[in-house]
Design an enzyme around this catalytic site. Structure first.
Site, mmCIF file in Angstrom:
data_model
loop_
_atom_site.group_PDB
_atom_site.id
_atom_site.type_symbol
_atom_site.label_atom_id
_atom_site.label_comp_id
_atom_site.label_asym_id
_atom_site.label_seq_id
_atom_site.Cartn_x
_atom_site.Cartn_y
_atom_site.Cartn_z
ATOM 1 N N CYS A 1 0.824 -1.213 0.000
ATOM 2 C CA CYS A 1 0.000 0.000 0.000
ATOM 3 C C CYS A 1 0.857 1.261 0.000
ATOM 4 C CB CYS A 1 -0.965 -0.008 1.182
ATOM 5 S SG CYS A 1 -0.162 -0.092 2.784
ATOM 6 N N HIS B 1 18.058 -3.335 2.537
ATOM 7 C CA HIS B 1 16.760 -2.692 2.327
ATOM 8 C C HIS B 1 15.639 -3.732 2.311
ATOM 9 C CE1 HIS B 1 13.797 0.162 0.864
ATOM 10 N NE2 HIS B 1 13.491 -0.714 -0.093
#
Length: 183
Positions: A50, A101
């Site tokens: 999202c 990451h």
């Protein structure tokens, strides 16, 4: 040896309007997972949540890595957004930084709500979709399961997932604090 890149945008780098335009529906995802490996000779995973859109690409070291300008052009073609509107909003992480990451994303450390548990499932789903499309290879087939293991370990060994586990649960609790009723 390989050249690994994580290239994308998130809530910190791009406004919601752009992230929504860059979101992959099922047909665009299928196209991307076929086209990225063919076009760039790279293993590929596309991760959409999202609050983020990211492309993970791995190539043999003798080939130059796929940089964000090329990914901006690809995203422009797929989504019909001018590349100049995309390029400045993309971040690029290379090699060890890309691994770090992905591990942070999968563990919920790089989320609007730290510890958000849905993202680990979205990372797993993105990898499984790429595997099904035969877009992955040796590096991403090792990297993404490792990210899942890291995520599980972080949740098991810390209390990161205690309390709010999603943006919506945090919002509901905030509304409860401010208002006496939901009506």
């Amino acid at each position: 040896a390989v050249n690994l890149r994580a290239i994308g945008c998130n809530v910190e780098s791009a406004p919601v309007e752009l992230r929504e335009k860059l979101a992959f529906d099922a047909s665009k995802l299928a196209h991307a997972l076929t086209e990225l490996p063919a076009r760039y000779g790279a293993e590929a995973v596309v991760l959409g949540t999202c609050n983020r859109v990211e492309v993970y690409l791995a190539r043999p070291n003798e080939q130059a890595p796929v940089h964000r300008a090329l990914v901006a052009e690809f995203l422009s073609e797929v989504h019909g957004v001018p590349p100049e509107a995309i390029l400045g909003k993309l971040y690029e992480r290379g090699d060890a930084e890309a691994v770090d990451h992905l591990f942070r994303v999968a563990a919920g450390l790089d989320s609007v709500v730290v510890g958000e548990s849905q993202i680990a499932g979205q990372v797993k789903d993105a990898f499984e979709a790429a595997q099904k499309a035969q877009a992955t290879g040796p590096l991403l087939n090792a990297l993404f399961p490792a990210a899942t293991r890291v995520s599980k370990r972080v949740r098991t060994e810390t209390k990161i997932a205690d309390g709010h586990v999603s943006v919506s649960s945090a919002a509901v609790d905030f509304v409860r604090e401010v208002f006496d009723t939901f009506t």
